[in-house]
Design an enzyme around this catalytic site. Structure first.
Site, PDB file in Angstrom:
ATOM      1  N   GLY B  72       0.840  -1.204   0.000  1.00 59.09           N
ATOM      2  CA  GLY B  72       0.000   0.000   0.000  1.00 59.09           C
ATOM      3  C   GLY B  72       0.867   1.241   0.000  1.00 59.09           C
ATOM      4  O   GLY B  72       1.914   1.298   0.655  1.00 59.09           O
ATOM      5  N   GLY B  74      -0.603   4.546   0.251  1.00 62.00           N
ATOM      6  CA  GLY B  74      -1.340   5.724   0.691  1.00 62.00           C
ATOM      7  C   GLY B  74      -0.523   6.490   1.710  1.00 62.00           C
ATOM      8  O   GLY B  74       0.701   6.337   1.785  1.00 62.00           O
ATOM      9  N   GLY B  77       1.329   3.971   4.062  1.00 64.63           N
ATOM     10  CA  GLY B  77       2.347   3.159   3.405  1.00 64.63           C
ATOM     11  C   GLY B  77       3.418   3.995   2.740  1.00 64.63           C
ATOM     12  O   GLY B  77       4.617   3.701   2.842  1.00 64.63           O
ATOM     13  N   SER B 316     -18.639  17.511   0.980  1.00 68.75           N
ATOM     14  CA  SER B 316     -18.234  17.931   2.326  1.00 68.75           C
ATOM     15  C   SER B 316     -19.445  18.126   3.221  1.00 68.75           C
ATOM     16  O   SER B 316     -20.477  18.654   2.825  1.00 68.75           O
ATOM     17  CB  SER B 316     -17.440  19.230   2.246  1.00 68.75           C
ATOM     18  OG  SER B 316     -17.289  19.734   3.538  1.00 68.75           O
ATOM     19  N   ARG B 363     -22.856  12.652  12.425  1.00 65.62           N
ATOM     20  CA  ARG B 363     -23.017  11.910  11.180  1.00 65.62           C
ATOM     21  C   ARG B 363     -23.973  10.723  11.292  1.00 65.62           C
ATOM     22  O   ARG B 363     -24.814  10.513  10.418  1.00 65.62           O
ATOM     23  CB  ARG B 363     -21.656  11.366  10.726  1.00 65.62           C
ATOM     24  CG  ARG B 363     -20.718  12.419  10.217  1.00 65.62           C
ATOM     25  CD  ARG B 363     -19.380  11.817   9.863  1.00 65.62           C
ATOM     26  NE  ARG B 363     -18.512  12.853   9.304  1.00 65.62           N
ATOM     27  CZ  ARG B 363     -17.277  12.640   8.872  1.00 65.62           C
ATOM     28  NH1 ARG B 363     -16.756  11.429   8.958  1.00 65.62           N
ATOM     29  NH2 ARG B 363     -16.555  13.611   8.370  1.00 65.62           N
ATOM     30  N   GLU B 462      -5.584   3.051   7.949  1.00 66.56           N
ATOM     31  CA  GLU B 462      -6.960   2.545   8.061  1.00 66.56           C
ATOM     32  C   GLU B 462      -6.992   1.028   8.173  1.00 66.56           C
ATOM     33  O   GLU B 462      -7.974   0.457   8.663  1.00 66.56           O
ATOM     34  CB  GLU B 462      -7.793   3.009   6.844  1.00 66.56           C
ATOM     35  CG  GLU B 462      -9.297   2.786   7.010  1.00 66.56           C
ATOM     36  CD  GLU B 462     -10.139   3.235   5.803  1.00 66.56           C
ATOM     37  OE1 GLU B 462      -9.599   3.917   4.915  1.00 66.56           O
ATOM     38  OE2 GLU B 462     -11.336   2.894   5.763  1.00 66.56           O
ATOM     39  N   ARG B 472     -14.784   7.792  13.804  1.00 65.91           N
ATOM     40  CA  ARG B 472     -13.631   8.633  13.550  1.00 65.91           C
ATOM     41  C   ARG B 472     -14.071  10.081  13.378  1.00 65.91           C
ATOM     42  O   ARG B 472     -15.055  10.359  12.712  1.00 65.91           O
ATOM     43  CB  ARG B 472     -12.918   8.156  12.290  1.00 65.91           C
ATOM     44  CG  ARG B 472     -11.741   8.998  11.882  1.00 65.91           C
ATOM     45  CD  ARG B 472     -11.097   8.497  10.611  1.00 65.91           C
ATOM     46  NE  ARG B 472     -11.979   8.556   9.451  1.00 65.91           N
ATOM     47  CZ  ARG B 472     -12.295   9.664   8.802  1.00 65.91           C
ATOM     48  NH1 ARG B 472     -11.828  10.831   9.210  1.00 65.91           N
ATOM     49  NH2 ARG B 472     -13.093   9.630   7.753  1.00 65.91           N
TER      50      ARG B 472
END
Lengths: 247, 674, 210
Positions: B72, B74, B77, B316, B363, B462, B472
């Protein structure tokens, strides 16, 4: 609606390719272009024909993975990435020609999938600021004038999709290159390596077999992030200054 | 906050929980309690410093003899590859995309939190720590979270030095904004493309190491198996996605930074290729999977337009600051032009149910509210599979109050994005939104040093479970990815590598042979099934099951039903999937088949975990555990633990290990948004 | 490319200025032509300045040609398999015709040198040693004028993109204002030079100059 697709099929980089014609029915205008290709692939799978290979990942216009030449335009008729192009930009009965990016620096791997490793290698040649983890000074120790930060950001918006190369009649990657030169060159942190960066990156660009820039402007017209042509001017200026300094 | 607490933070503020309910009985086997062997002691603010000192150093001359595999590229990584490369280790970096720069961290819009307190608004490391634990509904380890808050400030310094173009004020200093309902302004941002800019920073740092020869990158390579030899993770089996070659890569240590598993729902805001295979294969080899049921669902996404939909796009959350959410009061109005529906016939349900927070409820509450009204048949937008899944987010009042220009100034790019995707002009017609899966808090279990239950396997970002608890906070995913990659892993992995280099293992080692053969067998199986259904059709059906029964609201009956459905669908998949093409070429159907096969197994475990956790916390809502007003109800006395699942074997039940969560620096509190 | 191009721009500007002397009449024009040959005497030999200019222009031409061919070659190698369909969106007509336009201009320059300098061809069959008369005799022939007008159109196109492009290549267009100025410069240079050169042949053809 119904569309006729003429798609470049090529089993692998060693084989010859050719255009194949397919029809896709019941296309909804809310589909993205890639979702329309998903439908085609589902259809081909049912018929026992190998699905069309194409790249895509985030499908929200930011990762830069997708990129198709659609009716002779990189990413198609809108100023956006292929994944954000929707079928409402087409009409019922349209014939759509789909080709991979054509550049000898981007060999075709299969169908519409190309290898853009050349762009990574250009970054490796100098598209960075050398700062090891942990050695950074306090973030507020160097203020950056807002206009410089904005210009750096505008250039940093490049997603590395390769549309500039695909659209350029010369097959040049100067817009990609100029965007990185401008991004890092506008910031105080990028100054120490400014000369060596531009010289090394241009050398790598030429080594990869990209064409030379003749300032035609097809690149910026095709860029989904609307990177302006002035980054190429910046690239040229930096190169001139670097060469004058003996690099 | 912590005033009444023991200042040395050595006294626990809570008792270990004792689970009374046992909803998942018959679906799992109880295992031994789990204790993090690396959990540090002492005052919370000293723990990380102490650990960095305790962890042994690796002599610079020895580092080049040590090899690290990182899966990975991202934030977690890429940052780790760059940092370990700079330190002089031999790094091999793998990604399935054509370039490391395309990892899905790139899509994060909002920003990155850091306890810099540049606004002098009362922020501090402790406050960021406190907000994160509270936001995660007290289901995270406090030591890990404190460390995250502690290194957050260093991340900003590092990124600025790399040339990340953060937003700045006219004086040239960094700008901050408040994000996700937090009362301090601690979020650094780069327009709506913070993830992109941070990832490009990490990518460039990594490419610099590629040029320096310390990092070797393998793009278009997918990890398909973990090699565990003599009790240690020693390498991976990866498929070269262009040539189809099954390759063996060996190393002294393996790091998984392969992201989350939201795509088990088929539709999510994840990238098309995001998958669980790397972590799932490690799980099958002995790594525990923790809290798989914690799923973050984002309320403001663009709704599904039809059955062709391949992914969902997030907008957003800031839109909820000025938009009003409503649906028609009467089902008969659902297909009308919303502008023709009079005020009296509109139900502003969030404002009605939660008068004090209104449209700005957290949320999960906003998401569940939307699901409820749509399930009642009052959803709007196109009917997909017989249901309209969408609610209006209406800006007409704001446009009237502030003027169209002011609204354009604030949300112009989001409105443009909405119009591009839906073809509707949100200045004239109310937007339609619906929740979508966005982030998964669960992941491979790791200790304080980010090491999984297999020695030599480290998990970052993640892909691990460690820092966010059950939910989160906004702008914290980027923070965790970079914290792990730049600052935590490089300091913890050296304790493990100090014992290396380990004895080289030959390719004929039984563990290597077995791993490689299992991958080859799987590939051969998919290509020889000659079934009738495409991989995508199975994936879509699995996603529907997960969304219906293991999505925003979960019930005992629903979860049991889901487990049955998943099992029978999986069985059908293995018999009846149709994968064309060959093994030795670029074959996207084959790639997807392997990923979906693993999603089936993960999906079942998620349901079992959700079934066992008969409480509501963060991204997990059990209908059986809510207040009279329909709010989430935690049961700290029963469930203040990490559920770490051990793979029981094919066809066998998973084993549940519980790690108690003990707080010393803060006290647990029930939330209320009324 | 940019530097040699800018030299050419300077040259054609001067050249055009000289041509306009034709409006001042036979003697003025011929005096100017003669003066070019005696300029700098006695330090320079007769035609000394002209030869310095010629050598400079030949060097610039060599450089310009070499760069053009190198770019052309590179772009050919950069895309060996062509698109089935390719649209142009962001580019001007002038930018896309630089190469074949350049070849046209090269052929024209060869003809132009044969016509007025090396061989001196008078289509009227008249004298060739009087520059003014040679010009007038030539452009009274309609197809002669056409050749020159076509060449001037090609020159205008070449200069339109070439001016902007050379400024961009030298890195003088990094701001929006500088870019606008460079684009305007492209138009001005193209119109002034191509238009200025076209005046004499047209006025001759229509009998204003005789």
């Amino acid at each position: 609606m119904k569309v006729t697709l003429k798609i470049w099929r090529q089993p692998d980089s060693a084989s010859q390719g050719a255009m194949h014609t397919y029809e896709v029915d019941q296309v909804s205008e809310d589909m993205s272009f890639l979702e329309m290709l998903d439908v085609l692939n589902e259809q081909l799978n049912t018929q026992g024909e190998d699905p069309v290979a194409f790249d895509s990942d985030c499908r929200e216009g930011i990762c830069g993975m997708c990129g198709l030449m659609i009716n002779g335009q990189a990413h198609g008729p809108e100023v956006t990435t292929t994944c954000q192009l929707h079928m409402r930009s087409f009409k019922d009965g349209d014939e759509i020609v789909v080709e991979p990016w054509r550049s000898d620096a981007f060999p075709v791997l299969k169908d519409l999938v190309v290898d853009r490793g050349a762009l990574d290698r250009m970054i490796q040649a100098g598209g960075f600021i050398s700062v090891n983890t942990g050695s950074a000074p306090e973030a507020h120790s160097v203020p950056v004038p807002r206009d410089d930060a904005v210009r750096a950001f505008n250039a940093a918006a490049c997603i590395g999709c390769g549309a500039c190369v695909a659209a350029c009649p010369n097959g040049s990657a100067s817009l990609f290159l100029g965007a990185k030169i401008t991004h890092l060159g506008e910031l105080p942190q990028g100054q120490p390596e400014r000369h060596s960066r531009v010289v090394d990156m241009v050398a790598q660009h030429d080594h990869e077999g990209f064409g030379g820039c003749t300032n035609i402007g097809e690149c910026t017209a095709a860029c989904p992030k609307e990177i302006p042509l002035d980054v190429i001017s910046q690239l040229n200026r930096d190169l001139r200054v670097a060469m004058a300094h003996g690099h | 906050m912590a005033s009444s607490l023991d200042p040395s933070h050595s006294t626990a503020t809570n008792q270990p929980s004792v689970q009374v309910s046992d909803d998942a009985q018959g679906y799992y086997v109880p295992g031994e309690p789990l204790v993090d062997p690396r959990t540090p002691a002492g005052p919370i603010q000293d723990r990380w410093t102490t650990r960095k000192f305790e962890n042994r150093l690796v002599n610079p001359a020895n580092r080049r003899k040590l090899s690290v595999i990182i899966v990975g590229t991202g934030l977690a990584g890429g940052a780790a590859a760059a940092t370990l490369g700079e330190a002089g280790y031999n790094v091999k970096s793998f990604c399935y995309q054509d370039s490391p720069r395309r990892a899905h961290s790139i899509a994060a819009q909002g920003g990155i939190n850091a306890a810099k307190n540049y606004k002098e608004d009362g922020d501090s490391t402790f406050r960021l720590f406190y907000d994160t634990v509270k936001g995660g509904d007290y289901r995270a380890r406090e030591s890990n979270v404190y460390r995250l808050a502690e290194v957050s400030a260093n991340i900003i310094d590092q990124c600025v030095a790399q040339g990340v173009p953060f937003a700045r004020e006219y004086g040239g200093l960094l700008d901050n904004r408040s994000f996700g309902g937090v009362q301090v302004s601690r979020t650094f941002y780069a327009r709506g493309q913070t993830g992109q800019q941070l990832l490009i920073g990490a990518y460039q740092a990594m490419e610099r190491q590629v040029a320096a020869g310390t990092v070797e990158e393998f793009t278009r390579h997918e990890m398909l198996e973990l090699i565990v030899a003599d009790g240690r993770a020693r390498g991976i089996i990866a498929r070269n996605m262009v040539t189809g070659e099954i390759e063996t890569h060996l190393a002294d240590v393996v790091v998984l930074a392969s992201g989350g598993y939201g795509n088990v729902f088929y539709l999510s805001t994840n990238a098309m290729g995001s998958n669980v295979t790397a972590t799932w294969r490690a799980h099958r080899k002995g790594a525990y999977f923790a809290n798989p049921c914690y799923t973050q669902i984002h309320p403001t996404c663009i709704p599904v337009a039809g059955t062709h939909q391949s992914k969902l796009t997030l907008m957003s959350e800031s839109l909820r600051n000025d938009g009003r959410i409503w649906v028609p009061k009467n089902k008969a109005d659902c297909d009308k032009d919303p502008r023709q529906i009079p005020e009296a016939d509109r139900d502003y349900y969030l404002e009605r149910i939660y008068p004090s927070f209104g449209n700005l409820v957290p949320r999960d509450i906003a998401s569940r509210g939307a699901k409820n009204v749509c399930d009642e048949g009052r959803g709007v937008g196109p009917e997909v599979d017989g249901v309209r899944r969408g609610v209006y987010l209406d800006f007409s009042a704001s446009i009237e109050r502030l003027g169209e220009d002011a609204v354009r100034e604030k949300y112009g790019n989001l409105f443009d994005m909405y119009q591009q995707i839906t073809g509707e002009n949100p200045y004239e017609v109310p937007m339609r939104i619906y929740p979508a899966v966005h982030y998964t808090m669960g992941g491979l279990w790791v200790d304080y040093d980010l090491q999984a239950s297999i020695p030599g396997l480290f998990v970052t970002g993640e892909a691990n479970f460690s820092d966010h608890g059950a939910n989160r906070l906004g702008a914290s995913a980027l923070m965790q990815g970079l914290a792990d990659g730049y600052f935590v892993l490089p300091n913890t992995i050296r304790e493990y590598l100090a014992d290396g280099p380990f004895e080289p293992i030959p390719e004929e080692h039984p563990a290597v042979v077995e791993a490689k053969k299992s991958v080859e067998d799987r590939v051969a199986h998919f290509l020889s099934t000659n079934g009738t259904r495409s991989v995508d059709s199975y994936h879509r059906e699995l996603g529907n099951i997960m969304w219906e029964y293991c999505g925003m609201e979960r019930t005992e009956d629903g979860l049991k039903k889901a487990i049955d459905l998943i099992r029978s669908l999986r069985e059908d998949f293995w018999r009846n999937v149709k994968v064309l093409g060959t093994a030795d070429s670029l074959n996207q159907s084959l790639e997807k088949a392997g990923r979906v096969a693993d999603f089936f197994e993960l999906g079942e475990l998620m349901c079992v975990d959700a079934l066992n956790r008969r409480e509501s916390c963060g991204g997990h809502f059990r209908a059986e555990s809510q207040t009279e007003d329909g709010e989430a109800l935690r049961h700290d006395d029963q469930f203040a633990y990490v559920a770490a699942w051990e793979f029981g074997g094919d066809g066998a039940l998973p084993v549940l290990h519980k790690e108690d969560l003990v707080y010393t620096a803060i006290e647990m509190k029930q939330r209320s948004y009324k | 490319m940019a530097v040699s191009g800018l030299l050419f721009i300077a040259f054609v500007l001067l050249h055009m200025y000289g041509n306009l002397k034709a409006f001042a009449g036979h003697d003025s024009y011929n005096t100017y032509a003669e003066h070019l040959r005696t300029f700098g005497e006695p330090i320079l030999p007769r035609e000394g300045l002209l030869w310095i200019l010629r050598l400079g222009l030949i060097a610039a031409l060599a450089l310009h040609l070499y760069s053009a061919l190198a770019l052309w070659h590179r772009s050919g190698k950069a895309r060996t398999s062509k698109y089935v369909v390719k649209k142009n969106l962001g580019s001007s007509f002038s930018s896309r015709t630089m190469r074949w336009g350049g070849v046209t201009l090269l052929l024209f320059v060869v003809w132009h040198l044969i016509h007025f300098t090396i061989v001196k061809v008078n289509p009227d069959g008249g004298a060739t040693n009087d520059p003014y008369n040679l010009v007038v005799d030539s452009f009274q022939v309609w197809w002669m004028t056409i050749i020159y007008l076509v060449a001037m159109a090609a020159l205008g196109l070449h200069l339109h993109h070439g001016t902007w492009s050379s400024l961009q290549t030298l890195g003088w267009t990094s701001t929006a204002a500088a870019r606008t100025r460079a684009k305007i410069a492209g138009w001005v240079v193209a119109i002034v030079i191509a238009g200025g050169f076209s005046l004499v042949p047209l006025f001759v053809l229509f009998g204003v100059i005789d």
